[in-house]
Each structure stands twice: as structure tokens, then as C-alpha cells.
Write a protein that holds these residues in place. Structure first.
Motif, PDB file in Angstrom:
ATOM      1  N   HIS A   1       2.880   1.355   4.347  1.00 33.42           N
ATOM      2  CA  HIS A   1       2.342   2.305   5.339  1.00 33.42           C
ATOM      3  C   HIS A   1       3.245   2.267   6.566  1.00 33.42           C
ATOM      4  N   TRP A   2       3.761   3.413   6.917  1.00 37.80           N
ATOM      5  CA  TRP A   2       4.563   3.466   8.142  1.00 37.80           C
ATOM      6  C   TRP A   2       3.626   3.774   9.319  1.00 37.80           C
ATOM      7  N   ASP A   3       2.606   2.946   9.470  1.00 33.57           N
ATOM      8  CA  ASP A   3       1.529   3.205  10.426  1.00 33.57           C
ATOM      9  C   ASP A   3       1.714   2.367  11.681  1.00 33.57           C
TER      10      ASP A   3
ATOM     11  N   VAL B   1       1.182   7.916  12.407  1.00 33.69           N
ATOM     12  CA  VAL B   1       1.862   7.542  11.166  1.00 33.69           C
ATOM     13  C   VAL B   1       3.248   8.180  11.161  1.00 33.69           C
ATOM     14  N   GLU B   2       4.270   7.345  11.182  1.00 29.91           N
ATOM     15  CA  GLU B   2       5.632   7.877  11.103  1.00 29.91           C
ATOM     16  C   GLU B   2       5.814   8.532   9.737  1.00 29.91           C
ATOM     17  N   ARG B   3       6.243   9.770   9.761  1.00 26.49           N
ATOM     18  CA  ARG B   3       6.413  10.577   8.537  1.00 26.49           C
ATOM     19  C   ARG B   3       5.091  10.757   7.802  1.00 26.49           C
ATOM     20  N   GLY B   4       4.018  10.756   8.568  1.00 26.95           N
ATOM     21  CA  GLY B   4       2.694  10.973   7.986  1.00 26.95           C
ATOM     22  C   GLY B   4       2.266  12.421   8.195  1.00 26.95           C
TER      23      GLY B   4
ATOM     24  N   ASN C   1       4.214  -0.257  10.072  1.00 26.98           N
ATOM     25  CA  ASN C   1       5.489   0.466  10.011  1.00 26.98           C
ATOM     26  C   ASN C   1       6.687  -0.484   9.922  1.00 26.98           C
ATOM     27  N   VAL C   2       7.685  -0.063   9.161  1.00 26.61           N
ATOM     28  CA  VAL C   2       8.935  -0.837   9.113  1.00 26.61           C
ATOM     29  C   VAL C   2       9.648  -0.827  10.467  1.00 26.61           C
ATOM     30  N   ASN C   3       9.464   0.238  11.216  1.00 25.34           N
ATOM     31  CA  ASN C   3       9.911   0.205  12.612  1.00 25.34           C
ATOM     32  C   ASN C   3       8.812  -0.554  13.352  1.00 25.34           C
ATOM     33  N   ALA C   4       8.969  -1.839  13.415  1.00 26.11           N
ATOM     34  CA  ALA C   4       7.822  -2.730  13.586  1.00 26.11           C
ATOM     35  C   ALA C   4       7.488  -3.017  15.044  1.00 26.11           C
TER      36      ALA C   4
ATOM     37  N   SER D   1      18.992  -1.766  11.360  1.00 26.57           N
ATOM     38  CA  SER D   1      19.046  -0.406  10.841  1.00 26.57           C
ATOM     39  C   SER D   1      18.324   0.482  11.834  1.00 26.57           C
ATOM     40  N   GLU D   2      18.950   1.552  12.210  1.00 30.31           N
ATOM     41  CA  GLU D   2      18.334   2.527  13.110  1.00 30.31           C
ATOM     42  C   GLU D   2      17.693   1.857  14.329  1.00 30.31           C
ATOM     43  N   GLY D   3      18.408   0.940  14.916  1.00 30.59           N
ATOM     44  CA  GLY D   3      17.950   0.360  16.181  1.00 30.59           C
ATOM     45  C   GLY D   3      17.034  -0.844  16.044  1.00 30.59           C
TER      46      GLY D   3
ATOM     47  N   TRP E   1      12.986  -7.504   1.991  1.00 25.88           N
ATOM     48  CA  TRP E   1      14.027  -7.270   2.997  1.00 25.88           C
ATOM     49  C   TRP E   1      14.727  -5.979   2.620  1.00 25.88           C
ATOM     50  N   ARG E   2      14.703  -5.010   3.520  1.00 25.67           N
ATOM     51  CA  ARG E   2      15.202  -3.682   3.143  1.00 25.67           C
ATOM     52  C   ARG E   2      16.722  -3.602   3.189  1.00 25.67           C
ATOM     53  N   ALA E   3      17.245  -2.860   2.212  1.00 27.61           N
ATOM     54  CA  ALA E   3      18.695  -2.629   2.165  1.00 27.61           C
ATOM     55  C   ALA E   3      19.052  -1.280   2.780  1.00 27.61           C
ATOM     56  N   PHE E   4      18.076  -0.641   3.423  1.00 28.65           N
ATOM     57  CA  PHE E   4      18.366   0.650   4.056  1.00 28.65           C
ATOM     58  C   PHE E   4      19.054   0.392   5.392  1.00 28.65           C
ATOM     59  N   VAL E   5      20.358   0.245   5.319  1.00 33.66           N
ATOM     60  CA  VAL E   5      21.105  -0.028   6.546  1.00 33.66           C
ATOM     61  C   VAL E   5      22.290   0.925   6.623  1.00 33.66           C
TER      62      VAL E   5
ATOM     63  N   ASP F   1      19.236   8.574   1.817  1.00 32.70           N
ATOM     64  CA  ASP F   1      17.880   8.516   2.358  1.00 32.70           C
ATOM     65  C   ASP F   1      16.998   9.201   1.336  1.00 32.70           C
ATOM     66  N   PHE F   2      15.735   9.401   1.656  1.00 29.37           N
ATOM     67  CA  PHE F   2      14.829   9.925   0.635  1.00 29.37           C
ATOM     68  C   PHE F   2      14.994  11.426   0.431  1.00 29.37           C
ATOM     69  N   GLN F   3      16.161  11.838  -0.017  1.00 28.06           N
ATOM     70  CA  GLN F   3      16.445  13.271  -0.128  1.00 28.06           C
ATOM     71  C   GLN F   3      15.842  13.857  -1.403  1.00 28.06           C
TER      72      GLN F   3
ATOM     73  N   LYS G   1       6.171  13.206   1.883  1.00 26.66           N
ATOM     74  CA  LYS G   1       7.264  14.156   1.628  1.00 26.66           C
ATOM     75  C   LYS G   1       7.984  14.559   2.917  1.00 26.66           C
ATOM     76  N   GLU G   2       8.581  13.575   3.534  1.00 25.67           N
ATOM     77  CA  GLU G   2       9.343  13.835   4.761  1.00 25.67           C
ATOM     78  C   GLU G   2      10.412  14.902   4.555  1.00 25.67           C
ATOM     79  N   TYR G   3      11.106  14.819   3.444  1.00 28.37           N
ATOM     80  CA  TYR G   3      12.233  15.720   3.204  1.00 28.37           C
ATOM     81  C   TYR G   3      11.925  16.755   2.126  1.00 28.37           C
TER      82      TYR G   3
ATOM     83  N   HIS H   1      12.383  15.738  13.320  1.00 30.53           N
ATOM     84  CA  HIS H   1      11.176  15.867  12.485  1.00 30.53           C
ATOM     85  C   HIS H   1      11.503  16.240  11.047  1.00 30.53           C
ATOM     86  N   HIS H   2      12.713  16.765  10.837  1.00 30.68           N
ATOM     87  CA  HIS H   2      13.159  17.146   9.490  1.00 30.68           C
ATOM     88  C   HIS H   2      12.367  18.300   8.893  1.00 30.68           C
ATOM     89  N   TYR H   3      11.729  19.091   9.749  1.00 36.95           N
ATOM     90  CA  TYR H   3      10.949  20.232   9.274  1.00 36.95           C
ATOM     91  C   TYR H   3      11.823  21.482   9.327  1.00 36.95           C
TER      92      TYR H   3
HETATM   93  C1  BDP Z   1      14.130   7.738   7.420  1.00 30.48           C
HETATM   94  C2  BDP Z   1      12.985   8.192   8.281  1.00 30.48           C
HETATM   95  C3  BDP Z   1      12.651   7.188   9.358  1.00 30.48           C
HETATM   96  C4  BDP Z   1      12.476   5.810   8.749  1.00 30.48           C
HETATM   97  C5  BDP Z   1      13.694   5.461   7.901  1.00 30.48           C
HETATM   98  C6  BDP Z   1      13.512   4.147   7.166  1.00 30.48           C
HETATM   99  O1  BDP Z   1      13.323   9.426   8.878  1.00 30.48           O
HETATM  100  O2  BDP Z   1      11.479   7.606  10.017  1.00 30.48           O
HETATM  101  O3  BDP Z   1      12.271   4.866   9.736  1.00 30.48           O
HETATM  102  O4  BDP Z   1      13.908   6.445   6.934  1.00 30.48           O
HETATM  103  O5  BDP Z   1      13.313   4.193   5.960  1.00 30.48           O
HETATM  104  O6  BDP Z   1      14.226   8.592   6.315  1.00 30.48           O
HETATM  105  O7  BDP Z   1      13.574   3.094   7.765  1.00 30.48           O
END
Ligand code: BDP
Length: 718
Positions: free
Chosen positions: A174-176, A182-185, A224-227, A306-308, A339-343, A381-383, A408-410, A543-545
């Protein structure tokens, strides 16, 4: 006269209500248990006369209750619970060690901790349906499976089903945030009402647990992973504990995200360096504290550097050093660390596709046993479509878990009908050609790196406070499919769609066939009207909208859509061959050859790996430019076909949900056209080529599309 009229009217109303139960709004998900027709109920009647199960076990209790709830809904009467098997037609819900199962020679050895069997057999001389596992949770999973059969009206006379999950950790992420954003909720606020917890336990938490257990999900990362480090404060741990207690009978463990800098923010230390003894001691104490409050706490999830987000690199330490510090503190409690590899590193000019592999692959074998490196399905990313992540198969000594994005962010937020099962199947079936761990991505994640090593799959949840949980009726299918793939990564998207459709919309084949057809083509349609032929990340900023293919002014190059499309007068596409970024070299040689050659690369990945002239001849004989335009239109056309299909279902499904889907499909069509028109207007301004015959020009000029802003689109990160 009036009395007579009233009587007729009230009879009519009663009939209407009895027939319909409460109006459907999607709250019941795939656990609707709507009345079966009487012939089916009759068929089942002698097979299900009562339920037997030990009364002192909460999980078995939940299983029995669910069966009673299901039978009540499906058959219209109560199911009696008995202490022991006294009658034919008993459903025995129990564990392997039940004395009632002695001498039956059942295949419990194949079930592991969480599997189940469903077997028709004689117990104490009575015809019985046994639903059992080695543990209580198996019995609960088995009951849900049994209910799935009933909901579909399938025969239950001679059952012999054995099933067990192929992955151990099957978690939602949950990215809550703690303020319920909710991020991307796209489904309202967070379910977790931290303000009212721990005292107020929303009954919905239990329904959430039921839904997850019904598809085998056994863990949930609440935050949320952005914790935010505050979740680790003692007062918040009490709130987490309340949720953990509610989820426990359903076999669901809670996990939290750990902000790497928490020792500074909460502990008042001057550093979060993972090799600093004070930092290590702080985490150890914190983790001990968590387990004192929640003894079966699952573990932690970390997004680092990752991302700050803070991380070990801030102190010139590796991901392994950071992860292992936390893993060591979790190990005595049998906790795991994801441990996430999204870097992708700031100011790193390397093709973003390559960065995670570059950082992680050399660390193969350096992570502790209780670490799962969590890898997104694709490298960017989640394309809507990505080739599988090159890390799969490339770290044979490291447990890798799959991370899918359910929300479905993207892919059009909650209003676009896009069934993600086909996308996940495509990734899981992809052949890595790295035989060390079995060759498909599914086999890579299923096969433990050594005896006892952990396996898993994570899905970024699409669940919120909306009555329908997921923001739309059809997005429930993605939650459902995620659970099914986490249980069995070799599952088939179409079979899952069919199960979901039957349970969610009714078992009439005319209904399910149509719905399954709509679903099966839906993700490809989104790919086509958003990012066809291997294009990617063309979404508007933040927002990716909606479309933003022209965006080129963001600080970092890889945040800009123009970086991904590389559209220039000479052509379009990202060259990832050896002439370009050579990201292909991160794959096994067979894969690199296949995707690197224009003769063998599938059209679907063409522009992901190749930069080609606008007049490049496609396999079809068309020019690339024409093929691109044709794809955009194919995507829009599929939405029109889904609309036509849906119109045909009017009256065959309940009106409230039907009307919601109809309206959402209208939104989807508008937005698909918007995507198609804006993208074509933009690329045509570069390609300078006419549209192929029969394909309409965009409704407006490019400036019109560029001027559209939607600053309040939901789900943004903050
Ligand atoms: C991106 C999202 C962002 C997330 C990031 C992630 O836009 O909100 O924080 O992925 O997975 O796609 O950490």
C-alpha cells in the motif's frame, strides 16, 4: 380497490427486493454469493448438509463462517455447524492432524504450510467433503476454493483437488500515507484510519482480510515506500497491532516500510550510516520493540537511494550493506526484509533502463538469506508494456521477488478498463534464457536460491475507501488476478479472468464470455492508444494523467517523455543496441540477439530497442509512421468494441454496476481519443508525414493539446 393495488404493489416490491437483495455497488467484490438457480441448489443439497470443524481455532472459525455465509447467500438457507460428522453431506473443515482423518491416506505431504486439499471421502461412514491443510490457513484457502466451485455451479460430487502456493511471500504494497492520501491511489482515501485506530476497528478491515485470503494473499505492507518514519513510533505501533490482530485469523501478516533515515528522525542520532554501531543498535532495538508488540510481524520494505529517499549510498555504502543491517536485526524474529531495486541515481547519465542492473547485479550473493530484492517487472517503471527486467535470471544467488503495480498509474487510472492479467502473464512467461534457475521469469522467482530461501511477489495495491474498493468494478479484477498470480506465477490470465467474471458478474456464459473477451484485449488497447510499438513514458508530468509526449523541460533528462521516444526528423525510438545505450547487453545473449535484430524483434518492443527512420518498412510492408498511426486507431477501436459488448449486457447484469461501467467506458473512449490525437499531432509535427488513408487527422492542432492542464488529477506523490 386501493387495498388490492397496494397488495399487488407490495408483493411486487417484495419480489423485486428478494430477487435482488441489496443493490449492488461492488462492495462484495468476487465474494457476492448471489442466489443460485433452484436446480443447482437442488443438485448441491445432499452434498452440503452441515459443516464440521474444531471450534477453538480462529482461522478455522473464519473458514466455517465464510462457508456459512456463502451457503446462505447461494442456497438461501443456513448451514448448521456440528461438532462431529454425523450425517451424509458434511463438509469437514480441518487440519491434517485431525483424528477424523486418520487412515485416509491423504496427500498432505504435497501441501506445504499453506496448501490445501478438497476431497470427497467417507468419514465415519458418512459421505463427506474434506477441506484441510497442514495448517489452519490451508483450510481457509480451501474453503474459498470450494466456494469458487459453488459460485460457478460446478460439480462437487467427486472432488480431488490439491493445491499449494508456489511463492511464500504474497504481499500487497500500500502506498498509503499517514494522512490517508494514497500515492497513485484512484480509489479514495487509504483504508487505514490511523486517527481512529487502535480503538475503532472498522469492520471493513475484516472484509479486506477476507478478500485477500480468498486469493491467497498472506501479507500487507501498510505504508508508502516513500516512507514516513513516524509509523515506527510507539503510538503508531499500537495502531498497527490492532490491524495485525484483525488480519491474523486470515493468515495475513503486516509489514511496514522503513525510512532509512529513521535513526536520525526518530532516534536523534547524527547519522543513519548502516555500519555505524549506534545506528545498528537503534534499528535492533526498534525491531525488537516492534516484535514485542506484534510477535508475528512480517518484516520491512525499503526504498533507498531512489527518487530522493535516503539510503546507504548517502554514506557511500552499498545496497547490500544497508539491507543486511536491517536483515540482521529482523533475523532472530524470522522477519524478512524486502529491498527495492527500483533505483535510478540522480545525475547519472546512463540509460535509465540500465541503472538498476548496474547497481544490483554486482551485489549478487551479498545479501543475507532473509532479504528479498524486490524488482519491478520492467526496467523503467510500471509502463503499459516493458520487456522483462534484465535482473531476472541475472542474480542466481539472490532471492528476487517480483513487483507488479496493480494500481493503474500509467494505464488510465480507475476509469480505463484494462485487465492487467495479460501483462503479468506476458512478463512471467518471458524466457530469460538464463537456465541457472529455470528459464522463464516465473521459474526464476519460484525457485528458491537455496534450500529454505524465501520467494515472493508484491503488488502495489489499488485499494482505497471507495465502496467498490478499487475505484471501478473492473479494477477489482486486477487485485484478484494479482493474488492468483502470486499463488501461481504459471497461471493463465484468461482462466483467471473467467473465474473473476463468473463470481463478480454471474455465471451465465453469455455474460462471462463477453466480459472475458473485453478484458483479454483491454491492456493491449491501452498500449496501442498510449504507447504503441514499444514507445514508453509519454504521460503528462507528475500525475501521469493524459498525454505529454512533448514534455522536455524537466530537470532530469529521464523524467521527460522526449527522452524515451527520441523522436527527431530522422526517426523515432530509443537505440538500446550496441550502437546505442547497449542495454541489450544486460540480457542473456539469445535475448539480446532476438531483440537486437530487426528481423526478430517483435513489433511490440520495436521502438523500445531501436531508433528507426519514419519510413522504415515494417514486417507488414507498411512504413513505421503508418503503422504507428494504425496502432493508435486500433486502441481506440477496441474501446468502441468494448462499449458495444457492454451495451449487449444491459439487463443481464445489475443496473447500478452496469451503468457505472458504461459511463467509465465513455470516459475511456474520450481519453483514448485524446491520447491518440495528441500523440499523432505531436509526432506528425516531427515526422512531417501525411496520415495513412482512412485515418482521420486529430480533432485539434498541437497547441490545443499542449495547453490542456489537469493540476488536480488524483493520486499524486507529495
Ligand atoms: C513511480 C511512481 C512513484 C513511486 C515510484 C516507486 O510515480 O509515485 O514512488 O514509482 O515505485 O512509478 O517508488
Amino acid at each position: 380497490m386501493l387495498r388490492k393495488l397496494l397488495a399487488i404493489l407490495s408483493a411486487f416490491l417484495c419480489f423485486g427486493l428478494a430477487n435482488q437483495g441489496h443493490a449492488e455497488d461492488g462492495y462484495d467484490l468476487w465474494l457476492r454469493y448471489r442466489p443460485l438457480e433452484s436446480s443447482t441448489v437442488e443438485r448441491y443439497a445432499s452434498r452440503i448438509t452441515n459443516v464440521v470443524g474444531p471450534t477453538d481455532r480462529p482461522t478455522i472459525g473464519a473458514a466455517v463462517e465464510e462457508l456459512q455465509r456463502g451457503v446462505k447467500g447461494l442456497f438461501g438457507h443456513d448451514l448448521v455447524r456440528r461438532e462431529t460428522v454425523m450425517h451424509d453431506g458434511a463438509v469437514l473443515v480441518t487440519r491434517a492432524d485431525s483424528p477424523l482423518l486418520k487412515n485416509l491416506d491423504l496427500p498432505f505431504a504435497r501441501l506445504g504450510d499453506e496448501g490445501y486439499l478438497i476431497r470427497t471421502a467417507m468419514v465415519q461412514g458418512k459421505r463427506t467433503t474434506i477441506i484441510a491443510g497442514n495448517g489452519d490457513i490451508g483450510a481457509l484457502y480451501g474453503v474459498f476454493r470450494f466456494l469458487r466451485l459453488l459460485q460457478a455451479g460446478q460439480p462437487i460430487d467427486r472432488l480431488d483437488i490439491v493445491d499449494a502456493p508456489k511463492l511464500q511471500v504474497r504481499v500487497l504494497n500500500h502506498w498509503d500515507n499517514l494522512d490517508r492520501h494514497v500515492e497513485r491511489g484512484y480509489a479514495g482515501q487509504s483504508l487505514w484510519d490511523w486517527q481512529k485506530l487502535p480503538r475503532f476497528k472498522d469492520p471493513r478491515y475484516t472484509d479486506y482480510a477476507r478478500a485477500n485470503a480468498s486469493i491467497g494473499i498472506n501479507g500487507t505492507v501498510l505504508t508508502n515506500v516513500n516512507a514516513n518514519a513516524d509509523i515506527l513510533r510507539p503510538d503508531y505501533l499500537q495502531k498497527v497491532k490492532a490491524l495485525a490482530e484483525l488480519f491474523r485469523p486470515y493468515g495475513i501478516k503486516v509489514y511496514l516500510t522503513a525510512r532509512f533515515s529513521a535513526p536520525i528522525e526518530l532516534g536523534g542520532l547524527g547519522t543513519a550510516d548502516p555500519l555505524d554501531p549506534a545506528v545498528r543498535a537503534w534499528w535492533k532495538a526498534k525491531i525488537d520493540e516492534i516484535y514485542a508488540v506484534i510477535p508475528d510481524f512480517g518484516g520491512l520494505l525499503v526504498k533507498a537511494n531512489s527518487e530522493g529517499q535516503p539510503g546507504p549510498a548517502d554514506y557511500h555504502r552499498t545496497h547490500a550493506e544497508g539491507a543486511n543491517m536491517l536483515a540482521d536485526a529482523l533475523a532472530p524474529h524470522h522477519g524478512i526484509l524486502m529491498w527495492r531495486a527500483f533505483v535510478y541515481a540522480a545525475e547519472n547519465a546512463e540509460d535509465r533502463h540500465k541503472q538498476a542492473y548496474t547497481e544490483f547485479q554486482p551485489l549478487d550473493g551479498k545479501f543475507r538469506d532473509n532479504v528479498l530484492v524486490q524488482v519491478k517487472n520492467g526496467a523503467i517503471d510500471f509502463q503499459p508494456r516493458e520487456p522483462f527486467h534484465p535482473l531476472f535470471g541475472a542474480m542466481p544467488r539472490t532471492p528476487l521477488m517480483m513487483e507488479f503495480q496493480i494500481t493503474k498509474e500509467y494505464l488510465g487510472f480507475a476509469t480505463h478498463l484494462a485487465y492487467l492479467g495479460t501483462m503479468w502473464e506476458e512478463v512471467l512467461e518471458a524466457d530469460t534464457f538464463r537456465p541457472a534457475r529455470g528459464s522463464t521469469v516465473a521459474k526464476v522467482i519460484e525457485t528458491p536460491v537455496d534450500a529454505g530461501a524465501v520467494t515472493g511477489m508484491a503488488g502495489v495495491a489499488n485499494i482505497g475507501s471507495d465502496r467498490n474498493w478499487s475505484g471501478s468494478q473492473f479494477d477489482q479484477a486486477n487485485w484478484y488476478a494479482f493474488g492468483r498470480f502470486a499463488w501461481d506465477p504459471d497461471a493463465k490470465a484468461e482462466a483467471i479472468a473467467r473465474d473473476w467474471a463468473r463470481m463478480t458478474w454471474g455465471k451465465d456464459p453469455a455474460v462471462t464470455d463477453t466480459i472475458v473477451r473485453m478484458m483479454m484485449g483491454s491492456r493491449e488497447a491501452v498500449v496501442d492508444y498510449m504507447t504503441p510499438l514499444g514507445l514508453t513514458h509519454q504521460m503528462a508530468t507528475g500525475h501521469h494523467y493524459g498525454p505529454g509526449p512533448w514534455v522536455s523541460d524537466l530537470k532530469r533528462p529521464e523524467w521527460n517523455p522526449v527522452y524515451y521516444a527520441q523522436a527527431r526528423p530522422d526517426g523515432i525510438g530509443f537505440d538500446r543496441t550496441s550502437r546505442g545505450s547497449d542495454a541489450l547487453a544486460q540480457y542473456a545473449p539469445q535475448v539480446a540477439r532476438n531483440w537486437g535484430s530487426l528481423a526478430t524483434v517483435p513489433d511490440e518492443l520495436l521502438l523500445w530497442f531501436h531508433h528507426l527512420p519514419w519510413d522504415h518498412r515494417m514486417k507488414s510492408g507498411r512504413t513505421l509512421w503508418d503503422a504507428l498511426v494504425i496502432r493508435y486507431d486500433a486502441g481506440v477501436d477496441h474501446v468502441r468494441r468494448m462499449q458495444a459488448d457492454w451495451v449487449g449486457l444491459r439487463g443481464k447484469v445489475d443496473e447500478t454496476r452496469w451503468a457505472e461501467v458504461r459511463d467509465f467506458l465513455e470516459i475511456q473512449l474520450d481519453e483514448a481519443i485524446w491520447w491518440r490525437d495528441a500523440s499523432i499531432a505531436w509526432f506528425q509535427s516531427i515526422s512531417k508525414r501525411p496520415l495513412p488513408e482512412g485515418h482521420k487527422p486529430p480533432a485539434h492542432d498541437l497547441d490545443y493539446y499542449k495547453a490542456i492542464t489537469t493540476p488536480y488529477a488524483p493520486g499524486q506523490g507529495k
